[in-house]
Design a protein around this motif. Structure first.
Motif, PDB file in Angstrom:
ATOM      1  N   LEU A   4      -0.387  -2.609  -7.390  1.00 43.00           N
ATOM      2  CA  LEU A   4       0.102  -2.741  -6.021  1.00 43.00           C
ATOM      3  C   LEU A   4      -1.035  -2.749  -5.004  1.00 43.00           C
ATOM      4  O   LEU A   4      -0.981  -3.475  -4.009  1.00 43.00           O
ATOM      5  CB  LEU A   4       1.097  -1.619  -5.717  1.00 43.00           C
ATOM      6  CG  LEU A   4       2.418  -1.714  -6.473  1.00 43.00           C
ATOM      7  CD1 LEU A   4       3.247  -0.459  -6.245  1.00 43.00           C
ATOM      8  CD2 LEU A   4       3.196  -2.947  -6.082  1.00 43.00           C
ATOM      9  N   VAL A   5      -2.069  -1.967  -5.245  1.00 41.16           N
ATOM     10  CA  VAL A   5      -3.233  -1.995  -4.353  1.00 41.16           C
ATOM     11  C   VAL A   5      -3.912  -3.351  -4.424  1.00 41.16           C
ATOM     12  O   VAL A   5      -4.310  -3.912  -3.398  1.00 41.16           O
ATOM     13  CB  VAL A   5      -4.209  -0.851  -4.702  1.00 41.16           C
ATOM     14  CG1 VAL A   5      -5.553  -1.045  -4.016  1.00 41.16           C
ATOM     15  CG2 VAL A   5      -3.619   0.482  -4.309  1.00 41.16           C
ATOM     16  N   ALA A  26       0.831  -1.210   0.000  1.00 47.57           N
ATOM     17  CA  ALA A  26       0.000   0.000   0.000  1.00 47.57           C
ATOM     18  C   ALA A  26       0.865   1.259   0.000  1.00 47.57           C
ATOM     19  O   ALA A  26       0.517   2.254  -0.645  1.00 47.57           O
ATOM     20  CB  ALA A  26      -0.930  -0.010   1.206  1.00 47.57           C
ATOM     21  N   ILE A  27       1.983   1.223   0.689  1.00 48.72           N
ATOM     22  CA  ILE A  27       2.898   2.370   0.704  1.00 48.72           C
ATOM     23  C   ILE A  27       3.508   2.572  -0.673  1.00 48.72           C
ATOM     24  O   ILE A  27       3.595   3.700  -1.177  1.00 48.72           O
ATOM     25  CB  ILE A  27       3.991   2.174   1.773  1.00 48.72           C
ATOM     26  CG1 ILE A  27       3.366   2.189   3.158  1.00 48.72           C
ATOM     27  CG2 ILE A  27       5.067   3.251   1.660  1.00 48.72           C
ATOM     28  CD1 ILE A  27       4.311   1.790   4.267  1.00 48.72           C
ATOM     29  N   ALA A  28       3.906   1.477  -1.324  1.00 49.59           N
ATOM     30  CA  ALA A  28       4.457   1.573  -2.677  1.00 49.59           C
ATOM     31  C   ALA A  28       3.404   2.085  -3.654  1.00 49.59           C
ATOM     32  O   ALA A  28       3.715   2.865  -4.564  1.00 49.59           O
ATOM     33  CB  ALA A  28       4.985   0.210  -3.117  1.00 49.59           C
ATOM     34  N   ALA A  29       2.146   1.670  -3.470  1.00 44.97           N
ATOM     35  CA  ALA A  29       1.073   2.161  -4.329  1.00 44.97           C
ATOM     36  C   ALA A  29       0.858   3.657  -4.127  1.00 44.97           C
ATOM     37  O   ALA A  29       0.649   4.395  -5.093  1.00 44.97           O
ATOM     38  CB  ALA A  29      -0.219   1.404  -4.041  1.00 44.97           C
ATOM     39  N   ALA A  30       0.924   4.109  -2.880  1.00 46.32           N
ATOM     40  CA  ALA A  30       0.767   5.536  -2.600  1.00 46.32           C
ATOM     41  C   ALA A  30       1.883   6.345  -3.252  1.00 46.32           C
ATOM     42  O   ALA A  30       1.643   7.433  -3.788  1.00 46.32           O
ATOM     43  CB  ALA A  30       0.741   5.771  -1.098  1.00 46.32           C
ATOM     44  N   VAL A  31       3.098   5.811  -3.245  1.00 45.77           N
ATOM     45  CA  VAL A  31       4.220   6.496  -3.898  1.00 45.77           C
ATOM     46  C   VAL A  31       4.000   6.549  -5.410  1.00 45.77           C
ATOM     47  O   VAL A  31       4.219   7.590  -6.041  1.00 45.77           O
ATOM     48  CB  VAL A  31       5.555   5.794  -3.558  1.00 45.77           C
ATOM     49  CG1 VAL A  31       6.686   6.307  -4.416  1.00 45.77           C
ATOM     50  CG2 VAL A  31       5.880   5.970  -2.081  1.00 45.77           C
ATOM     51  N   ALA A  32       3.546   5.446  -5.991  1.00 51.03           N
ATOM     52  CA  ALA A  32       3.294   5.418  -7.443  1.00 51.03           C
ATOM     53  C   ALA A  32       2.194   6.402  -7.816  1.00 51.03           C
ATOM     54  O   ALA A  32       2.308   7.133  -8.807  1.00 51.03           O
ATOM     55  CB  ALA A  32       2.922   3.999  -7.882  1.00 51.03           C
TER      56      ALA A  32
END
Length: 59
Positions: free
Chosen positions: A39-40, A3-9
């Motif tokens: 990612l989500v 979820a953190i990687a998705a937020a960054v993307a």
């Protein structure tokens, strides 16, 4: 973690959209949105979680 990687993307996609930029011909804001959605989906499927399942019951 996913979820953190998705937020960054998603954040990078928004930034690229606001400044009308891209990283070459292949990585655009649409590509980053697709990556964020992937990612989500992986996060919701449970991939990347650090929680282990303990099948034994304590009495």
């Amino acid at each position: 973690m996913m979820a953190i990687a998705a937020a960054v993307a998603f954040g990078l996609a928004l930034l690229f959209d606001l400044i009308n930029a891209s990283l070459g011909d292949h990585i655009t804001e649409g590509t980053l949105v697709t990556l964020g959605l992937l990612l989500v989906a992986l996060h919701l499927a449970g991939v990347g979680t650090s929680r282990s399942i303990n099948w034994r019951r304590r009495r």
